[in-house]
Design a protein around this motif. Structure first.
Motif, PDB file in Angstrom:
ATOM      1  N   ALA A 121       0.847  -1.198   0.000  1.00 56.79           N
ATOM      2  CA  ALA A 121       0.000   0.000   0.000  1.00 56.79           C
ATOM      3  C   ALA A 121       0.874   1.236   0.000  1.00 56.79           C
ATOM      4  O   ALA A 121       1.997   1.234   0.527  1.00 56.79           O
ATOM      5  N   GLY A 122       0.361   2.282  -0.588  1.00 60.14           N
ATOM      6  CA  GLY A 122       1.023   3.581  -0.578  1.00 60.14           C
ATOM      7  C   GLY A 122      -0.021   4.654  -0.834  1.00 60.14           C
ATOM      8  O   GLY A 122      -1.231   4.387  -0.861  1.00 60.14           O
ATOM      9  N   TRP A 123       0.431   5.874  -1.061  1.00 61.26           N
ATOM     10  CA  TRP A 123      -0.492   6.965  -1.375  1.00 61.26           C
ATOM     11  C   TRP A 123      -0.636   7.094  -2.884  1.00 61.26           C
ATOM     12  O   TRP A 123       0.296   6.817  -3.637  1.00 61.26           O
ATOM     13  N   ASP A 124      -1.814   7.514  -3.319  1.00 60.11           N
ATOM     14  CA  ASP A 124      -2.102   7.534  -4.758  1.00 60.11           C
ATOM     15  C   ASP A 124      -1.117   8.390  -5.540  1.00 60.11           C
ATOM     16  O   ASP A 124      -0.827   8.102  -6.704  1.00 60.11           O
ATOM     17  N   ALA A 125      -0.567   9.421  -4.912  1.00 64.62           N
ATOM     18  CA  ALA A 125       0.379  10.279  -5.621  1.00 64.62           C
ATOM     19  C   ALA A 125       1.690   9.566  -5.930  1.00 64.62           C
ATOM     20  O   ALA A 125       2.423   9.962  -6.848  1.00 64.62           O
ATOM     21  N   ASN A 126       1.998   8.514  -5.172  1.00 64.47           N
ATOM     22  CA  ASN A 126       3.274   7.810  -5.323  1.00 64.47           C
ATOM     23  C   ASN A 126       3.155   6.418  -5.929  1.00 64.47           C
ATOM     24  O   ASN A 126       4.167   5.784  -6.227  1.00 64.47           O
ATOM     25  N   MET A 127       1.934   5.913  -6.076  1.00 64.20           N
ATOM     26  CA  MET A 127       1.731   4.544  -6.544  1.00 64.20           C
ATOM     27  C   MET A 127       0.979   4.572  -7.866  1.00 64.20           C
ATOM     28  O   MET A 127      -0.263   4.680  -7.885  1.00 64.20           O
ATOM     29  N   PRO A 128       1.670   4.501  -9.000  1.00 62.17           N
ATOM     30  CA  PRO A 128       1.000   4.571 -10.308  1.00 62.17           C
ATOM     31  C   PRO A 128      -0.010   3.448 -10.486  1.00 62.17           C
ATOM     32  O   PRO A 128       0.146   2.351  -9.941  1.00 62.17           O
ATOM     33  N   SER A 129      -1.039   3.722 -11.253  1.00 61.19           N
ATOM     34  CA  SER A 129      -2.103   2.740 -11.466  1.00 61.19           C
ATOM     35  C   SER A 129      -1.683   1.618 -12.409  1.00 61.19           C
ATOM     36  O   SER A 129      -2.396   0.618 -12.526  1.00 61.19           O
TER      37      SER A 129
END
Length: 743
Positions: free
Chosen positions: A530-538
């Motif tokens: 898990a990470g934050w959406d700003a750092n974890m590309p889809s």
């Protein structure tokens, strides 16, 4: 691991230099005695292990004629030898071999009766009056051996009575546990039992040392361990104690040490079964006595064995919460609370959180994740129909129904008999333990998961879903389809640790940080970050995501709020990937993410099951995955991967997320055994019952014996008691990833 794993999951293991997981594990084993493994991998590998297994040194295995010793269990796990087990008559005729070697494991024999076992098994040239005492006759089964009563059902009755007498004397009292009279009747006997206890504990430790591969090949890792078997008034407060290395406690801290106060001499005064406080409430054993004892003996080093390691370290793992829901009085109040009860203060909450980073979610006596009963069409604080999996129709250690042969209703269970509810309870309890040192509160139940066996036969790491399963309790269930209670049991599961190498320090560190998952007996590979959406590309599934995820996220068992949150981050984003067991080859069906959270205004907890990858099949579809002869009909996937964003995330709510990976349906071990051995087909319920009645009425004694051996073959999901699923979906559960709001 095998080369096939590297080919199958190449996206997991390339480019080691890109990222180094943080933090590196502590090294307590000097390199002179434990060189780094040749296949050390900074991106970590999945090592399949076992945290819960008994041999003939456990009293309840000995009474059932199991002679396996710890060294044999380790050889079995390494695929270096077979085991010989008792048949249904108690004769040693059943030979079993593991289907593939295990990576690591621990033998966890019951510690409370180490002294009694040493005396009764004559480890120390025991005095005859002790060796032939009533307790030793019960432990050794002298009066119901095959030689004494060949091929007679009375053996089962005697064995059961022997087990009950031993448990009721020593481990069953509500407030106290105690030694048996053979170890307490005189000063000489106490001294003799102390020496016998040391000899038994010494054999267990030596077996673990002999099994440990200290070469750079790192083919197998063994852990010194034992079980603490506190069973107050029949409810399961059991824990496995796992030591990090070869420096361990000289004298095991056991359930006897959890007593509220010392028992009187059982030869001079009656044993105390219950004690009550000034308000009339019963006082159960104290797990903090166990942790305090381990702290003093191990962590502080006051009573440790010699060893090559630099210090002693240890953790405890509670198990069988599904039969640890407490004991209720007629008015509904708890005489004995569930094994997971609210700690009395912040210090106790912190102690529990520190000592128990893991909980057992699955073993032979059922799933502890959650419970949904298809007969009642209701669950225990859940509507999740996938919780209808390897259910056990019992509330306590005897696994007996509350109304004779009637299954408990969902309302009879304590919610905290199931791990998912315990996790939710921890979210709501955390605010109760706020203080200056803990401004965010303390969640006492922030645990990762393991799966285990609890087999009492020494079959370390063997969980066959077929007719070869010899039962888990020696000759008592050597033909497991004879009784509903034995048929209800499953074959156990694996604990998988993501570690840099297969060594004690690396595997133990993985358990401490909860980077583990459990399975129901197969060996799928599962990653969860898990990470934050700003750092974890889809689009991470299309890339070698593991190094990136370690750099920018947290793995299973981690804490999302520990990550720096970019200013443009809004939601948590998860990546979950799974690969099928490449030997059994059952395809994957789907991946789900289960979320639990608490409303801070009301402290009400909630859960949600989200389908994220694969086929969105319902739990009730499982029987349609095979035909009536167990041929697979369902198709699935070799691997699945998905990036999922929690669009309903509320930054003010405590939450946890874990992944559940479901395989396509297969026939259960009992279905295969019943079809192959007795001509009884659980997948044709009406025909099964008719055939069973015909066998019973037959003039052919072989047919009548088949009816005896297959008496529980027709049990299914509609059975009034001893529920069995003829078709199951094997699965894996990851440790949760946690989120806590800022102060």
């Amino acid at each position: 691991m095998k080369k096939t794993y590297i080919l199958l999951t190449g996206l997991l293991i390339a480019d080691y230099a890109m990222a180094k997981p943080k933090p590196p594990f502590e090294v307590t084993e000097p390199e002179a005695t434990r060189p780094r493994c040749a296949n050390y991998d900074v991106n970590r590998k999945p090592y399949f292990g076992e945290t819960h297994l008994h041999t003939g040194l456990s009293f309840d295995a000995s009474t059932r004629f199991v002679n396996t010793r710890p060294n044999q269990a380790y050889d079995f796990a390494k695929a270096k030898g077979s085991l010989t087990l008792p048949d249904a008559n108690g004769a040693q005729t059943v030979n079993v071999v593991i289907d593939r070697a295990l990576d690591w494991g621990a033998v966890t024999d019951h510690s409370e009766f180490f002294g009694e076992m040493g005396v009764c098994k004559d480890y120390i040239n025991s005095k005859p009056e002790a060796r032939y005492s009533l307790e030793c006759q019960l432990l050794n089964g002298d009066n119901w051996t095959y030689a004494a009563i060949p091929n007679n059902d009375t053996q089962y009755e005697f064995s059961g009575l022997g087990f009950q007498m031993l448990v009721s004397q020593g481990l069953g009292p509500a407030s106290f546990n105690k030694h048996l009279p053979v170890c307490t009747s005189s000063a000489d006997n106490r001294e003799q039992c102390d020496a016998a206890e040391a000899a038994v504990w010494g054999e267990i430790r030596q077996a673990a040392e002999d099994a440990y591969d200290r070469t750079p090949n790192c083919t197998f890792t063994s852990f010194n361990a034992y079980e603490v078997t506190s069973t107050p008034s029949g409810t399961t407060w059991h824990r496995n104690v796992i030591f990090r290395n070869d420096r361990v406690v000289a004298k095991p801290i056991t359930a006897i040490d959890m007593a509220v106060e010392p028992n009187p001499d059982v030869q001079k005064a009656p044993a105390i079964f219950w004690t009550f406080d000034s308000n009339g409430n019963s006082v159960p054993p104290k797990p903090e006595n166990l942790w305090n004892g381990l702290d003093w003996s191990c962590l502080q080093g006051h009573d440790t064995t010699p060893g090559t390691a630099t210090r002693c370290d240890v953790l405890t793992i509670p198990h069988n919460t599904n039969i640890g829901g407490g004991v209720k009085a007629p008015n509904g109040s708890f005489l004995i609370p569930p094994s997971f009860y609210p700690p009395g203060n912040a210090a106790l909450a912190e102690q529990r959180a520190n000592w128990e980073p893991l909980v057992e979610i699955f073993q032979v006596k059922g799933s502890s994740e959650c419970r949904f009963d298809p007969r009642a069409q209701a669950g225990v604080l859940t509507t999740d129909e996938f919780c209808n999996f390897e259910l056990l129709d019992g509330l306590g250690a005897p696994s007996a129904g509350v109304n004779g042969n009637t299954a408990p209703s969902p309302s009879d269970f304590s919610p905290n008999a199931f791990v998912r509810n315990v996790w939710k309870d921890g979210l709501s309890l955390a605010d109760n333990y706020k203080d200056a040192a803990h401004p965010k509160g303390i969640n006492p139940f922030k645990m990762g998961v393991v799966s285990g066996s609890d087999a009492h036969t020494g079959v370390l790491g063997w969980h066959p879903e077929n007719r070869t399963w010899p039962g888990h309790a020696g000759y008592d269930d050597a033909i497991p389809t004879r009784s509903g209670s034995a048929t209800e049991n499953n074959t156990g599961g694996y604990t998988v640790a993501w570690a840099e190498e297969n060594s004690r320090d690396a595997i133990f560190a993985a358990m401490k940080r909860k980077e583990t998952y459990g399975t129901s007996g197969t060996r799928p590979i599962v990653r969860f970050f898990a990470g934050w959406d700003a750092n974890m590309p889809s689009d991470l599934c299309a890339k070698n995501f593991v190094p990136y995820a370690y750099q920018n996220g947290v793995p299973m068992g981690g804490e999302l709020d520990a990550l720096p949150k970019p200013t443009n981050a809004k939601k948590p984003r998860f990546i979950v990937a799974a690969w099928k067991d490449d030997m059994i080859n059952t395809p994957l069906q789907q991946i789900q993410i289960i979320k639990g959270w608490v409303d801070p205004a009301t402290q009400q907890t909630y859960e949600e099951v989200v389908h994220v990858a694969g086929d969105d099949a319902a739990a009730g579809d499982a029987p349609g995955g095979v035909d009536t002869q167990c041929h697979k009909l369902a198709t699935g996937y070799d691997q699945l991967c998905k990036v999922w964003t929690d669009k309903n995330f509320n930054p003010k709510q405590r939450a946890f997320y874990y992944a559940r990976v479901l395989e396509t349906p297969v026939c259960r071990w009992s279905t295969d055994m019943c079809q192959a051995n007795y001509g009884l087909n659980p997948l044709k319920p009406a025909q099964c019952k008719n055939t069973l009645n015909q066998l019973r009425a037959s003039d052919n004694p072989e047919d009548r014996q088949k009816a005896v051996n297959g008496a529980a073959c027709c049990n299914n999901e509609t059975s009034k008691f001893n529920i069995v699923q003829p078709v199951i979906q094997e699965r894996a559960w990851t440790s949760p990833i946690w989120y806590e709001p800022a102060q």
